[in-house]
Design a protein around this motif. Sequence first.
Motif, PDB file in Angstrom:
ATOM      1  N   UNK A 108       0.851  -1.195   0.000  1.00  0.00           N
ATOM      2  CA  UNK A 108       0.000   0.000   0.000  1.00  0.00           C
ATOM      3  C   UNK A 108       0.882   1.238   0.000  1.00  0.00           C
ATOM      4  N   UNK A 109       0.453   2.265  -0.719  1.00  0.00           N
ATOM      5  CA  UNK A 109       1.188   3.525  -0.765  1.00  0.00           C
ATOM      6  C   UNK A 109       0.223   4.658  -1.115  1.00  0.00           C
ATOM      7  N   UNK A 110      -0.277   5.333  -0.081  1.00  0.00           N
ATOM      8  CA  UNK A 110      -1.206   6.439  -0.324  1.00  0.00           C
ATOM      9  C   UNK A 110      -1.268   7.372   0.884  1.00  0.00           C
ATOM     10  N   UNK A 111      -1.489   8.634   0.585  1.00  0.00           N
ATOM     11  CA  UNK A 111      -1.697   9.664   1.605  1.00  0.00           C
ATOM     12  C   UNK A 111      -0.599   9.684   2.675  1.00  0.00           C
ATOM     13  N   UNK A 112       0.640   9.602   2.211  1.00  0.00           N
ATOM     14  CA  UNK A 112       1.762   9.725   3.141  1.00  0.00           C
ATOM     15  C   UNK A 112       2.017   8.512   4.010  1.00  0.00           C
ATOM     16  N   UNK A 113       1.410   7.389   3.658  1.00  0.00           N
ATOM     17  CA  UNK A 113       1.634   6.146   4.401  1.00  0.00           C
ATOM     18  C   UNK A 113       1.909   5.016   3.413  1.00  0.00           C
ATOM     19  N   UNK A 114       2.749   4.084   3.828  1.00  0.00           N
ATOM     20  CA  UNK A 114       3.056   2.949   2.953  1.00  0.00           C
ATOM     21  C   UNK A 114       3.291   1.692   3.777  1.00  0.00           C
ATOM     22  N   UNK A 115       2.960   0.565   3.164  1.00  0.00           N
ATOM     23  CA  UNK A 115       3.242  -0.736   3.764  1.00  0.00           C
ATOM     24  C   UNK A 115       4.066  -1.539   2.772  1.00  0.00           C
ATOM     25  N   UNK A 116       5.212  -2.011   3.234  1.00  0.00           N
ATOM     26  CA  UNK A 116       6.085  -2.839   2.394  1.00  0.00           C
ATOM     27  C   UNK A 116       6.291  -4.170   3.100  1.00  0.00           C
ATOM     28  N   UNK A 117       5.996  -5.263   2.417  1.00  0.00           N
ATOM     29  CA  UNK A 117       6.250  -6.594   2.972  1.00  0.00           C
ATOM     30  C   UNK A 117       7.606  -7.095   2.497  1.00  0.00           C
ATOM     31  N   UNK A 118       8.384  -7.623   3.432  1.00  0.00           N
ATOM     32  CA  UNK A 118       9.699  -8.173   3.119  1.00  0.00           C
ATOM     33  C   UNK A 118       9.679  -9.682   3.342  1.00  0.00           C
ATOM     34  N   UNK A 119      10.047 -10.434   2.311  1.00  0.00           N
ATOM     35  CA  UNK A 119      10.205 -11.884   2.444  1.00  0.00           C
ATOM     36  C   UNK A 119      11.698 -12.158   2.599  1.00  0.00           C
ATOM     37  N   UNK A 120      12.066 -12.723   3.752  1.00  0.00           N
ATOM     38  CA  UNK A 120      13.479 -12.836   4.116  1.00  0.00           C
ATOM     39  C   UNK A 120      13.901 -14.293   4.282  1.00  0.00           C
ATOM     40  N   UNK A 121      14.969 -14.656   3.612  1.00  0.00           N
ATOM     41  CA  UNK A 121      15.605 -15.949   3.826  1.00  0.00           C
ATOM     42  C   UNK A 121      16.880 -15.677   4.617  1.00  0.00           C
ATOM     43  N   UNK A 122      16.754 -15.786   5.928  1.00  0.00           N
ATOM     44  CA  UNK A 122      17.875 -15.423   6.801  1.00  0.00           C
ATOM     45  C   UNK A 122      18.772 -16.601   7.146  1.00  0.00           C
ATOM     46  N   UNK A 123      19.625 -16.385   8.114  1.00  0.00           N
ATOM     47  CA  UNK A 123      20.541 -17.428   8.563  1.00  0.00           C
ATOM     48  C   UNK A 123      19.830 -18.369   9.521  1.00  0.00           C
ATOM     49  N   UNK A 124      20.276 -19.615   9.532  1.00  0.00           N
ATOM     50  CA  UNK A 124      19.739 -20.568  10.494  1.00  0.00           C
ATOM     51  C   UNK A 124      20.189 -20.164  11.895  1.00  0.00           C
ATOM     52  N   UNK A 125      19.461 -20.643  12.885  1.00  0.00           N
ATOM     53  CA  UNK A 125      19.832 -20.339  14.266  1.00  0.00           C
ATOM     54  C   UNK A 125      21.204 -20.920  14.570  1.00  0.00           C
ATOM     55  N   UNK A 126      22.018 -20.143  15.235  1.00  0.00           N
ATOM     56  CA  UNK A 126      23.381 -20.586  15.531  1.00  0.00           C
ATOM     57  C   UNK A 126      23.344 -21.787  16.462  1.00  0.00           C
ATOM     58  N   UNK A 127      23.908 -22.898  16.018  1.00  0.00           N
ATOM     59  CA  UNK A 127      23.955 -24.106  16.835  1.00  0.00           C
ATOM     60  C   UNK A 127      25.253 -24.109  17.662  1.00  0.00           C
ATOM     61  N   UNK A 128      25.201 -23.389  18.753  1.00  0.00           N
ATOM     62  CA  UNK A 128      26.412 -23.279  19.579  1.00  0.00           C
ATOM     63  C   UNK A 128      26.616 -24.493  20.484  1.00  0.00           C
ATOM     64  N   UNK A 129      25.504 -25.212  20.783  1.00  0.00           N
ATOM     65  CA  UNK A 129      25.625 -26.380  21.641  1.00  0.00           C
ATOM     66  C   UNK A 129      26.177 -25.993  23.000  1.00  0.00           C
ATOM     67  N   UNK A 130      26.928 -26.877  23.572  1.00  0.00           N
ATOM     68  CA  UNK A 130      27.583 -26.607  24.843  1.00  0.00           C
ATOM     69  C   UNK A 130      28.888 -25.876  24.549  1.00  0.00           C
ATOM     70  N   UNK A 131      28.883 -24.570  24.780  1.00  0.00           N
ATOM     71  CA  UNK A 131      30.034 -23.755  24.388  1.00  0.00           C
ATOM     72  C   UNK A 131      31.318 -24.205  25.081  1.00  0.00           C
ATOM     73  N   UNK A 132      31.190 -24.588  26.345  1.00  0.00           N
ATOM     74  CA  UNK A 132      32.371 -25.023  27.106  1.00  0.00           C
ATOM     75  C   UNK A 132      32.995 -26.267  26.479  1.00  0.00           C
TER      76      UNK A 132
END
Length: 216
Positions: A108-132
Amino acid sequence: MMKHKYKIILLGLLMILLLSACQKQTDPKAAAESYVDTYIYGKDNAKFNDFFEDKTSDIKKESKSAFVKELSAALELDNTYDANLSRIYESLNKKLQDVIKFKAETIENKEGKAQVDLMITGLTEWQTGDFEKEVIKDLTAQKVKITHKTTDKELSNIAKNSSLRVINKKVNEVKANKKAQKITMLLVQDPEFKEKWIVQNEDEFLKELSAKFGLN
């Protein structure tokens, strides 16, 4: 006299039209793309100021500084480790450039307002496991020898260097998610710079955006 008056009126109307054209709002889709390029990818985006009133002189520098500061505090490092942390930041930034992606669509883009949808392929969750355990594994691989003569300071430095190696390894191993996630960006017209945008609830939006890209 009347003719002269009409000329003045027409000139005034022309000036209003010209000013309106000069202050025409920028494309919200392009604005969203510039925002992500600047805040997530850490690019030196020259176009950012076309869409938003710049709040900082160097966003990339500030992002890097914040990353170094937060990781340094978490690992209890002094500033002698800043160069190592900067390299980790650059590795993560390169990973972002190589594996993640996003697509913006104006809803949507009208009267000084807009909505933009972002489809994101991000990074997987960091699998840190037991850091020690990861650190112990690293120390074993490095064949680090610890004896009764090893001082507390030396032990601390060994542990810190090992932690940095583990973190760097995890950064290099992280991959992109298989499924894209959606986030909605709401924009409103900047009341002072009419052609520019303001992101609604920007602090909350930026946190959610970072999370969608796997940077939380």
